[in-house]
Design a protein around this motif. Structure first.
Motif, mmCIF file in Angstrom:
data_model
loop_
_atom_site.group_PDB
_atom_site.id
_atom_site.type_symbol
_atom_site.label_atom_id
_atom_site.label_comp_id
_atom_site.label_asym_id
_atom_site.label_seq_id
_atom_site.Cartn_x
_atom_site.Cartn_y
_atom_site.Cartn_z
ATOM 1 N N LYS A 497 3.009 22.269 11.627
ATOM 2 C CA LYS A 497 3.244 22.542 10.210
ATOM 3 C C LYS A 497 4.200 21.531 9.606
ATOM 4 C CE LYS A 497 2.318 27.495 10.394
ATOM 5 N NZ LYS A 497 2.857 28.860 10.151
ATOM 6 N N ASP A 498 5.205 21.132 10.400
ATOM 7 C CA ASP A 498 6.171 20.125 9.944
ATOM 8 C C ASP A 498 6.169 19.009 10.972
ATOM 9 O OD1 ASP A 498 8.235 18.603 9.031
ATOM 10 O OD2 ASP A 498 9.619 20.264 8.703
ATOM 11 N N TRP A 499 5.747 17.828 10.565
ATOM 12 C CA TRP A 499 5.535 16.764 11.537
ATOM 13 C C TRP A 499 6.832 16.221 12.131
ATOM 14 C CZ3 TRP A 499 1.333 14.183 8.073
ATOM 15 C CH2 TRP A 499 0.125 14.866 8.272
ATOM 16 N N ARG A 568 1.705 18.062 3.590
ATOM 17 C CA ARG A 568 2.450 17.266 4.576
ATOM 18 C C ARG A 568 2.248 15.772 4.335
ATOM 19 N NH1 ARG A 568 -0.093 19.497 9.973
ATOM 20 N NH2 ARG A 568 -1.901 18.991 8.684
#
Length: 816
Positions: A497-499, A568
């Motif tokens: 979800k969050d790189w 993202r």
């Protein structure tokens, strides 16, 4: 994330990767990851491996017989049925013969240090830093190349230009060819390889035959025509050419005397499709030797538009041109010279060709004219008879026996690489085109990354119209990576979800992709002017020089409207950028507050404005329609404009939810009930809710007073017929159409949204509540002539916009 768009993208990716070309590409990249480069392996390919010939063949022959290269291994690409012939010609055991576009091909292309080609390697090719690549090209051009081609420009540029960017050396047989290749493929100032100024290796055997005495009893005439047609209908064009050639051969075979043999070597696209064994005077080039070996013993050459004429001229023998379709051919391809400028006799039909061929005296007693001699001096001056040796000494040993030109960028000229988007008919495209027309090209070298995934025909027309000092690189996303990297990148993309630090994996993938696209082309700053593209968001991860991204709209609003498939990627774009250019002050506030704060990188760069709107409005009314006067709505609009009593409102914008056209129709309907002389015109490019808007109009009581126009790039002849401009958007950065309406001196109504409201509240128009009722209030005010107006200083605006653009390029952030 919009799940439909997300899975649609995943589907398109997997659909594209399950092709033979991509499978070879994955294998190629895997080989690059696993195996090191082999120092003494030389990879040679000619004309996509259709045969062993041309410059690569003569280089291979030289290497195979040179003791200085006895430890080197040759890898040659070509058809297996010619394997025995090649082994006999080269007389060496240190050779591997491979089929073109096979797993073996991909392996050797990935691992051989020395790469030689006369055309191009496949799209997945990405030269490794340890490899050296010589592109010899395959002829002095008479036909237009690259950007100079009249039609289908992108297909003539993309992979050839890309190969040139990857090459360390280009071979130019004369200064004329050097200039055309550097200019038509747009290499100047951004490619910093070396141009080797030397004749073609294949011409050595022709040069050596210059003083050879040929038989006067048996006359050998070579016929080597090019392929004629365009890439859009290759099969049809080839079939037509085959039929024409059959008729020619049948006629000549019946008419030529016994002592003349007409030797035929056809273009690879039609070679093998005509059976010549039934003719007595018409014969194929012998398959026991390479084509130029046979050409060297021919008394004369007949060709049409083929570059072979420039090579054969080094023999100082007669050349005849057979050109029955010159006008049609010229219209398809363009030519750099008129045929009348060439020093060769021409035949435009079978009869006149026969007349030239049976004039034996003019062949065996041929003497150079002044015009032919000048031709040789211009195009064959670099042929010395030892071209192959000189070329190999430069490429393999760095011994410069011939002139070698080191290409470099111009001093004090910054190289700008700018991404446009798909050139859809919208405000971003108009802003880009306006900006491009204003950039100081003496100060900046501009190259456009041209998205050719959409609007191909319109893009082709636009890019062919650009000044020659603006370059472009066609780009269609086709990511070639190894399977291990592909799995890692897919896992990150699908499940993170969050790189965070995982973007290092993506960076590695896209650094490889960026290099595949541009090779060793050099730039100082990359500008993502579009600001939306997911593929360019990822591609920019591979860029290690200054990066700028534009923000043209309230991106938080775009996310809420599902116009951004993956937040993202947008966040990543702003994270990786050095500068974020916002087209309206404060435009970044909502996104920075909610998702990622990039405010320290912001530079305010207003979009430049068209200054010729009034001039464009003088064009015929039909030019405002995408399909001209054949447009479905043209007759209705033309009839509606006849009435002098009607009060006309106009809205211009893409047919999309955020533009508010549906609520504008409802507001118009409310006002129309008591003012039925009103009309509403909705002008826009195609958009996602065009059909929905049409349905709303059909159900409206005012349907006969509401008109939809799918507009061209010049809607101004129609807009200037209006009485008031209505801006109905739910959110917007600023709206270029507002400034265009000002230039046409139209009263303006706008909903109260950031950007337009600040502009109009300075006295340039009326700001109303951001609602249907607000639009009703605005239209009533327009009918009562209560819309404030004052002149805007467009020249001052553009001066400021351009200076801010330069500031954006020259500085890393606003604080510098």
């Amino acid at each position: 994330m919009n799940m439909f768009k997300f899975f649609s993208r995943i589907y398109r990716i997997f659909k594209s990767i399950l092709t033979r070309r991509f499978i070879y590409g994955y294998f190629y990249n895997l080989m690059c990851d696993i195996f090191s480069v082999k120092d003494k392996y030389i990879f040679l390919e000619s004309h996509h491996g259709k045969d062993f010939g041309g410059n690569p063949f003569y280089i291979a022959k030289y290497l195979a017989n040179n003791p200085n290269f006895k430890d080197f291994h040759l890898v040659m690409v070509g058809p297996f049925h010619r394997k025995k012939w090649l082994l006999k010609q080269l007389n060496t055991k240190k050779i591997t013969i491979i089929k073109p576009y096979s797993f073996s091909y991909a392996f050797h292309l990935a691992t051989c240090k020395w790469l030689i080609n006369d055309t191009s390697f496949p799209l997945y090719f990405n030269r490794r830093s340890e490899q050296k690549y010589l592109n010899t090209w395959h002829g002095t051009p008479l036909k237009a190349l690259g950007r100079d081609v009249a039609n289908e420009t992108f297909s003539h540029i993309s992979n050839i230009q890309r190969n040139f960017f990857h090459s360390n050396h280009l071979l130019a047989p004369n200064s004329y060819t050097e200039k055309i290749i550097l200019d038509s493929y747009m290499l100047r100032n951004i490619w910093e390889g070396e141009v080797i100024r030397s004749g073609y290796p294949r011409n050595d055997i022709l040069f050596a035959s210059r003083h050879q005495t040929l038989s006067q009893n048996q006359i050998n005439i070579a016929f080597m025509p090019t392929w004629r047609g365009n890439f859009a209908d290759q099969k049809e064009a080839s079939l037509k050419l085959i039929e024409e050639l059959k008729l020619l051969f049948t006629y000549l075979d019946a008419q030529l005397p016994e002592h003349i043999t007409f030797w035929v070597r056809l273009h690879p696209m039609v070679q093998g499709y005509i059976e010549l064994s039934s003719y007595s005077r018409i014969k194929c080039f012998p398959d026991t030797c390479e084509a130029y070996s046979h050409l060297a013993v021919c008394h004369a050459l007949v060709t049409d538009y083929s570059s072979v004429m420039f090579d054969f001229a080094t023999t100082l023998r007669p050349i005849y041109l057979y050109t029955p379709d010159e006008e049609a051919y010229r219209s398809d391809r363009n030519m750099y010279m008129k045929l009348d400028e060439l020093p060769f006799q021409r035949a435009e039909n079978q009869q006149s060709l026969l007349k030239l061929l049976i004039n034996i005296n003019s062949i065996v007693n041929f003497s150079l004219t002044k015009k032919y001699s000048d031709f040789v001096d211009k195009f064959c001056a670099w042929d010395k008879g030892d071209n192959t040796r000189s070329l190999c000494n430069v490429f393999f040993n760095k011994e410069h026996e011939v002139d070698v030109y080191q290409c470099k960028g111009e001093k004090n000229k910054k190289r700008v690489f700018i991404y446009t988007g798909a050139l859809q008919n919208n405000g971003i495209t108009r802003s880009f085109k306006t900006l491009l027309s204003m950039i100081n090209l003496e100060r900046y070298d501009v190259t456009i990354l041209a998205d050719i995934g959409y609007n191909l025909d319109q893009s082709d027309i636009y890019f062919r119209s650009l000044p020659k000092d603006i370059k472009y690189i066609p780009y269609k996303s086709s990511v070639y990576i190894g399977p291990i990297q592909a799995v890692k990148a897919a896992l990150v993309y699908l499940f993170k979800k969050d790189w965070g630090n995982d973007c290092k994996i993506l960076s590695k993938v896209w650094k490889n992709e960026y290099r595949r696209v541009v090779g060793d082309a050099k730039f100082d700053v990359f500008i993502n002017f579009n600001g939306y593209s997911w593929k360019v968001a990822l591609l920019s991860l591979g860029i290690d020089y200054k990066k700028v991204i534009y923000v043209h709209s309230d991106m938080l609003g775009e996310i809420a409207s599902n116009k951004i498939a993956d937040t993202r990627l947008l966040k990543l774009s702003y994270q990786s950028a050095d500068t974020v250019a916002v087209v309206r002050e404060g435009l970044e506030t909502t996104f920075c507050g909610a998702i990622y704060d990039y405010s320290s990188k912001v530079v305010y760069v207003p979009n430049p404005l068209l200054l010729d709107v009034k001039e464009k409005s003088l064009a015929l009314i039909e030019t405002a329609f995408l399909e001209g006067n054949t447009a479905p709505d043209y007759a209705n609009v033309e009839n509606a404009l006849v009435s002098k009593k009607s009060f006309r409102f106009v809205n211009v914008g893409r047919f999309a939810p955020e533009k508010g056209q549906i609520r504008l129709i409802k507001a118009f309907e409310k006002v129309w009930i008591d003012n039925q002389d009103m009309q509403l015109f909705l002008i826009g490019g195609y958009g996602p809710i065009l059909n929905q808007i049409r349905d709303v109009i059909k159900k409206s009581r005012a349907q006969n007073s509401i008109f939809i126009i799918v507009g061209s790039e010049n809607p101004f002849p129609l807009i200037q017929q209006m009485d008031t401009f209505v801006f109905s958007s739910f959110y917007e950065a600023i709206g270029l159409v507002l400034y265009e309406a000002m230039q046409l001196e139209l009263p303006i109504i706008s909903t109260d949204i950031p950007g337009p409201s600040e502009l109009l509240q300075e006295g340039y128009g009326l700001v109303v509540e951001n609602s249907t009722d607000g639009l009703v209030h605005g239209m009533l005010a327009a009918l009562a002539n209560k819309i404030p107006q004052k002149r805007y200083d467009f020249v001052q605006h553009n001066m400021y916009a351009l200076n801010q653009f330069y500031k954006c390029i020259e500085t890393s952030n606003i604080n510098e």
